[in-house]
Design a protein around this motif. Structure first.
Motif, mmCIF file in Angstrom:
data_model
loop_
_atom_site.group_PDB
_atom_site.id
_atom_site.type_symbol
_atom_site.label_atom_id
_atom_site.label_comp_id
_atom_site.label_asym_id
_atom_site.label_seq_id
_atom_site.Cartn_x
_atom_site.Cartn_y
_atom_site.Cartn_z
ATOM 1 N N ILE A 166 -14.265 9.341 7.478
ATOM 2 C CA ILE A 166 -14.759 10.660 7.857
ATOM 3 C C ILE A 166 -13.641 11.690 7.896
ATOM 4 O O ILE A 166 -13.913 12.871 7.997
ATOM 5 C CB ILE A 166 -15.516 10.649 9.201
ATOM 6 C CG1 ILE A 166 -14.698 9.993 10.275
ATOM 7 C CG2 ILE A 166 -16.870 10.006 9.100
ATOM 8 C CD1 ILE A 166 -14.093 10.928 11.206
ATOM 9 N N ASN A 167 -12.407 11.251 7.816
ATOM 10 C CA ASN A 167 -11.308 12.201 7.822
ATOM 11 C C ASN A 167 -11.016 12.661 6.407
ATOM 12 O O ASN A 167 -11.123 11.897 5.466
ATOM 13 C CB ASN A 167 -10.045 11.530 8.367
ATOM 14 C CG ASN A 167 -10.126 11.333 9.855
ATOM 15 O OD1 ASN A 167 -10.166 12.281 10.602
ATOM 16 N ND2 ASN A 167 -10.177 10.089 10.286
ATOM 17 N N LYS A 168 -10.656 13.911 6.292
ATOM 18 C CA LYS A 168 -10.070 14.365 5.039
ATOM 19 C C LYS A 168 -9.011 15.395 5.388
ATOM 20 O O LYS A 168 -8.991 15.909 6.515
ATOM 21 C CB LYS A 168 -11.132 14.954 4.118
ATOM 22 C CG LYS A 168 -11.740 16.231 4.602
ATOM 23 C CD LYS A 168 -12.649 16.780 3.527
ATOM 24 C CE LYS A 168 -13.300 18.057 3.992
ATOM 25 N NZ LYS A 168 -14.338 18.533 3.107
ATOM 26 N N VAL A 169 -8.158 15.655 4.447
ATOM 27 C CA VAL A 169 -7.117 16.642 4.719
ATOM 28 C C VAL A 169 -7.804 17.978 4.937
ATOM 29 O O VAL A 169 -8.514 18.459 4.063
ATOM 30 C CB VAL A 169 -6.112 16.709 3.558
ATOM 31 C CG1 VAL A 169 -5.102 17.805 3.797
ATOM 32 C CG2 VAL A 169 -5.422 15.381 3.390
ATOM 33 N N LEU B 281 -2.845 13.115 -3.016
ATOM 34 C CA LEU B 281 -2.943 13.444 -1.606
ATOM 35 C C LEU B 281 -4.270 13.069 -0.939
ATOM 36 O O LEU B 281 -4.311 12.459 0.117
ATOM 37 C CB LEU B 281 -2.788 14.963 -1.541
ATOM 38 C CG LEU B 281 -2.148 15.564 -0.367
ATOM 39 C CD1 LEU B 281 -0.696 15.193 -0.409
ATOM 40 C CD2 LEU B 281 -2.304 17.056 -0.486
ATOM 41 N N ASP B 282 -5.382 13.448 -1.593
ATOM 42 C CA ASP B 282 -6.684 13.213 -0.978
ATOM 43 C C ASP B 282 -7.095 11.759 -1.097
ATOM 44 O O ASP B 282 -7.687 11.193 -0.193
ATOM 45 C CB ASP B 282 -7.746 14.093 -1.643
ATOM 46 C CG ASP B 282 -7.398 15.554 -1.508
ATOM 47 O OD1 ASP B 282 -6.920 15.916 -0.425
ATOM 48 O OD2 ASP B 282 -7.588 16.308 -2.468
ATOM 49 N N GLN B 283 -6.753 11.160 -2.219
ATOM 50 C CA GLN B 283 -7.128 9.762 -2.397
ATOM 51 C C GLN B 283 -6.364 8.855 -1.446
ATOM 52 O O GLN B 283 -6.847 7.793 -1.068
ATOM 53 C CB GLN B 283 -6.857 9.340 -3.838
ATOM 54 C CG GLN B 283 -7.783 10.028 -4.815
ATOM 55 C CD GLN B 283 -7.434 9.716 -6.237
ATOM 56 O OE1 GLN B 283 -6.285 9.407 -6.547
ATOM 57 N NE2 GLN B 283 -8.403 9.816 -7.122
ATOM 58 N N MET B 284 -5.170 9.268 -1.037
ATOM 59 C CA MET B 284 -4.387 8.455 -0.108
ATOM 60 C C MET B 284 -5.117 8.263 1.212
ATOM 61 O O MET B 284 -4.882 7.287 1.920
ATOM 62 C CB MET B 284 -3.027 9.109 0.158
ATOM 63 C CG MET B 284 -1.895 8.635 -0.692
ATOM 64 S SD MET B 284 -1.814 6.882 -0.958
ATOM 65 C CE MET B 284 -0.809 6.361 0.412
ATOM 66 N N LEU C 191 0.812 -1.211 0.000
ATOM 67 C CA LEU C 191 0.000 0.000 0.000
ATOM 68 C C LEU C 191 0.850 1.267 0.000
ATOM 69 O O LEU C 191 0.424 2.304 -0.502
ATOM 70 C CB LEU C 191 -0.930 0.023 1.216
ATOM 71 C CG LEU C 191 -2.075 -0.979 1.192
ATOM 72 C CD1 LEU C 191 -2.906 -0.849 2.443
ATOM 73 C CD2 LEU C 191 -2.948 -0.759 -0.012
ATOM 74 N N GLU C 192 2.058 1.176 0.583
ATOM 75 C CA GLU C 192 2.893 2.385 0.645
ATOM 76 C C GLU C 192 3.310 2.839 -0.744
ATOM 77 O O GLU C 192 3.515 4.022 -0.980
ATOM 78 C CB GLU C 192 4.135 2.122 1.496
ATOM 79 C CG GLU C 192 3.813 2.024 2.965
ATOM 80 C CD GLU C 192 5.011 1.623 3.798
ATOM 81 O OE1 GLU C 192 6.126 1.597 3.280
ATOM 82 O OE2 GLU C 192 4.806 1.327 4.974
ATOM 83 N N THR C 193 3.446 1.925 -1.680
ATOM 84 C CA THR C 193 3.864 2.309 -3.028
ATOM 85 C C THR C 193 2.765 3.050 -3.767
ATOM 86 O O THR C 193 3.040 3.730 -4.750
ATOM 87 C CB THR C 193 4.244 1.093 -3.896
ATOM 88 O OG1 THR C 193 3.303 0.075 -3.642
ATOM 89 C CG2 THR C 193 5.632 0.627 -3.620
ATOM 90 N N LEU C 194 1.531 2.908 -3.296
ATOM 91 C CA LEU C 194 0.427 3.552 -4.006
ATOM 92 C C LEU C 194 0.521 5.069 -4.017
ATOM 93 O O LEU C 194 -0.178 5.715 -4.787
ATOM 94 C CB LEU C 194 -0.914 3.141 -3.378
ATOM 95 C CG LEU C 194 -1.499 1.820 -3.842
ATOM 96 C CD1 LEU C 194 -2.800 1.565 -3.127
ATOM 97 C CD2 LEU C 194 -1.738 1.836 -5.330
ATOM 98 N N LEU D 53 2.604 12.498 -3.040
ATOM 99 C CA LEU D 53 3.641 12.516 -2.020
ATOM 100 C C LEU D 53 4.803 11.643 -2.469
ATOM 101 O O LEU D 53 4.653 10.745 -3.295
ATOM 102 C CB LEU D 53 3.081 11.983 -0.696
ATOM 103 C CG LEU D 53 2.019 12.860 -0.051
ATOM 104 C CD1 LEU D 53 1.329 12.100 1.048
ATOM 105 C CD2 LEU D 53 2.631 14.123 0.481
ATOM 106 N N GLU D 54 5.967 11.955 -1.919
ATOM 107 C CA GLU D 54 7.160 11.198 -2.286
ATOM 108 C C GLU D 54 7.155 9.848 -1.565
ATOM 109 O O GLU D 54 7.417 8.812 -2.168
ATOM 110 C CB GLU D 54 8.390 12.026 -1.890
ATOM 111 C CG GLU D 54 9.709 11.331 -2.022
ATOM 112 C CD GLU D 54 10.216 11.336 -3.452
ATOM 113 O OE1 GLU D 54 9.805 12.240 -4.200
ATOM 114 O OE2 GLU D 54 10.992 10.444 -3.798
#
Ligand code: SF4
Ligand code: SF4
Lengths: 358, 122, 126
Positions: A149-152, A52-55, A43-46, A314-315
């Motif tokens: 329910i969380n979002k950035v 950002l938001d989809q993560m 999952l980290e490679t995704l 993100l990197e």
């Protein structure tokens, strides 16, 4: 003569594929080696294909049980890099849902533990109580476990005064029902026989091997990341739950008492819940920089390392889940116990393998 | 010793906590993200939902005027609903029924939104 | 909020980690980031909820001294990084040989943008 037998990946007490190679001398375990990799998903490679938001939705799926706290920590990281301050109400709401997650996770685990030592009725009972928490989650957040329910920048749903009243009411019922199973967990012969003095982890061992969460607190170290006061925890009074003995029973008791603690925290949050906005607008965020954030999951300390490179992808997102840290302590608990106790001891760290392997 | 016994006896005399599903179903809570629908005649086929969806389960085709969601890949997060500029996407609380076959939820736009809505949204 | 790390050289690592352990730090974890032609390794430690970070930068194909002799807990994460990034650790006390998670047939290091070749010397394990 020593025998090597595999424990898992398929085992009646394990909901997930934990595989231990166990060396036995007669009935006594002398050595254990973990074999992982059955549910590694990468999952980290995704991060390189999900923005950002989809993560947020991706990291929620790292663990099915404590998904809300994963998303919370991830959002904390991104907000930290961007320097965003989220509204106070959003912080409170995040914690309310996180604590509800803690409750249902601990109840689920208590049920599994009861199942592991063959007490079917207690297992059913714990899960029946858990269902109340699930109902709260479903009715307030919209989904049962992965509640999204969380979002950035904040939260996506609000709790109405009616809902808050209802939650408070459910908490009262929950407390009553927990009181009903308390004598069973604390006094019952079946429970004590299988847990007291089994799988002992001393205080020094626990600290040195990097144990986290209830495993660490069960060995007498009062460490809880919530004490750092991230999110809304800085407005809440609570004491970390600590037990001294370091055996499976102590770990069970830590989790059981944390249920009451979680109920108390949610009550405080409801009482102190401020009014205000639910989220701040985050427009075309391009974070750059590194950050480390920690939070306390039902299973222990969770660490996120996030590095942004100035684009909307993100990197790197690095997730250190609590079970990952609890594997070395588990290896230290096993030598010296009987083979028949291995399932209960393995469960006593509350292993979440899909978390561990991501 | 008999701590659990009391609870067990109490359980014998209380109402069952389970339901005889599917004969008896519980009313879904309001606002539950149960199933995703699109009010296709209002959709402007902008593709925002497709772009935003974390599980890539929506396909919008402007040419053939279709909007399709794969209900088996959708994770019911509601992100698309929030990002739709004309609010034609919505979620309903009854959950999807189990199915024997996978059927995509494919919608074809016949008429399309009135010109005014289109102009206002763009 | 930037991340404050102490940059050290590879050779100082063992001594630095041992001195942190002596003053009572708990090893939290190790993060690895691919920088293109090198890797950043960030060691996270914690004492009474205060974190300290050490950072070393290694070129691709280099080996790194393992700290699993100091902190046994580092064993899992070092094996994981060996799997994902192909960094070899010298003196790993329990070496899975790059197959901690991954199956034998995996030839690429999944987390690397440019896959590195595993140096022959690191192959043996123990
Ligand atoms: S975002 Fe809304 S209007 Fe745009 S294509 Fe999707 S459903 Fe249609
Ligand atoms: S609910 Fe979530 S997963 Fe489903 S279509 Fe909408 S954005 Fe995609």
């Amino acid at each position: 003569m020593s025998t090597i037998i595999p424990f898992g990946p398929q085992h009646p007490v394990l909901p997930e594929p934990l595989h231990l190679k166990i060396t036995l001398k007669d009935e006594i375990v002398t050595d254990a080696i973990p074999m992982l990799g059955y549910v590694h998903r990468g999952l980290e490679t995704l991060v390189s294909i999900k923005d950002l938001d989809q993560m947020v939705q991706v990291v929620e799926r790292v663990c099915g049980i404590c998904s809300c706290i994963h998303a919370h920590t991830y959002c904390m990281c991104v907000e930290g890099i961007l320097g965003i301050e989220i509204p106070k109400r959003a912080e409170f709401l995040r914690i309310i849902w996180s604590e509800l997650h803690r409750m249902h996770s601990h109840l689920l685990w208590l049920g599994l533990l009861a199942d592991a030592f063959g007490m079917e009725s207690l297992f059913m009972h714990c899960w029946r109580i858990r269902e109340r928490v699930m109902d709260v989650m479903e009715a307030t957040a919209g989904n049962r476990v992965i509640i999204s329910i969380n979002k950035v920048g904040g939260v996506r749903r609000d709790l109405s005064p009616d809902q808050l009243r209802w939650i408070a009411q459910v908490l009262d019922e929950l407390e009553r029902e927990l009181d009903a199973i308390k004598p069973v967990l604390t006094n019952d012969y079946t429970v004590k026989k299988r847990t007291v003095g089994v799988g002992v982890l001393t205080k020094e061992q626990a600290y040195e091997l990097g144990a986290v969460g209830p495993t660490l607190r069960g060995s007498g170290v009062a460490q809880d990341v919530r004490m750092t006061g991230y999110g809304a925890y800085k407005f809440i009074d609570f004491e970390p739950v600590v037990e001294k003995d370091g055996d499976s029973y102590a770990r069970t008791m830590v989790r059981f008492r944390e249920l009451y603690q979680a109920i108390d925290i949610v009550r405080q949050l409801i009482r102190k819940l401020p009014d205000g906005e639910l989220s701040v607008k985050v427009k075309a965020a391009k974070p750059e920089g590194e950050i480390v954030c920690r939070s306390e999951q039902p299973r222990g300390e969770l660490l996120y390392y996030v590095k942004g490179n100035g684009s909307k992808f993100l990197e790197r997102v690095r997730i250190r889940t609590p079970t990952f840290a609890n594997v070395p302590p588990l290896l230290a608990m096993l030598p010296g116990i009987e083979m028949a106790d291995v399932p209960v001891v393995a469960l006593s760290i509350d292993p979440c393998i899909s978390c561990t392997e991501r | 010793m008999f701590d659990m016994t009391r609870t067990i006896i109490a359980n014998f005399f209380s109402k069952a906590h389970t339901r005889l599903y599917p004969l008896q179903t519980r009313e879904p809570f309001p606002n539950v993200r149960g199933n995703l629908f699109n009010n296709i005649e209002e959709c402007i086929l902008c593709g925002m939902c497709q772009k935003r969806c974390p599980s890539q389960c929506i396909t919008v085709d402007k040419e053939s005027q279709t909007w399709q969601v794969d209900p088996y890949a959708c994770v019911y997060c509601g992100v698309c609903v929030e990002h739709c500029p004309v609010h034609c996407l919505f979620m309903e609380s009854p959950y999807r029924k189990p199915a024997a076959e996978k059927v995509m939820n494919r919608l074809v736009q016949v008429q399309g939104p009135a010109k005014k809505t289109k102009g206002a949204a763009q | 909020m930037a991340l404050e790390t102490k940059n050290i050289a590879k050779t100082q690592l063992q001594a630095e980690v041992a001195s942190l352990k002596a003053v009572g730090y708990r090893f939290v974890t190790l993060s690895c980031v691919d920088l293109g032609d090198s890797f950043d390794l960030i060691y996270h430690f914690d004492r009474e909820l205060q974190m300290t970070h050490l950072r070393i930068t290694v070129l691709k194909g280099d080996t790194v001294p393992s700290i699993s002799n100091i902190y046994f807990a580092a064993l899992c994460i070092e094996n994981e990084i060996k799997d994902f990034f192909g960094i070899s650790f010298d003196g790993l006390i329990l070496d899975f040989g790059g197959h901690f998670y991954l199956e034998e047939e995996v030839k690429r290091y999944p987390f690397c943008k440019v896959s590195v070749k595993e140096p022959q010397a690191a192959k043996e394990g123990n």
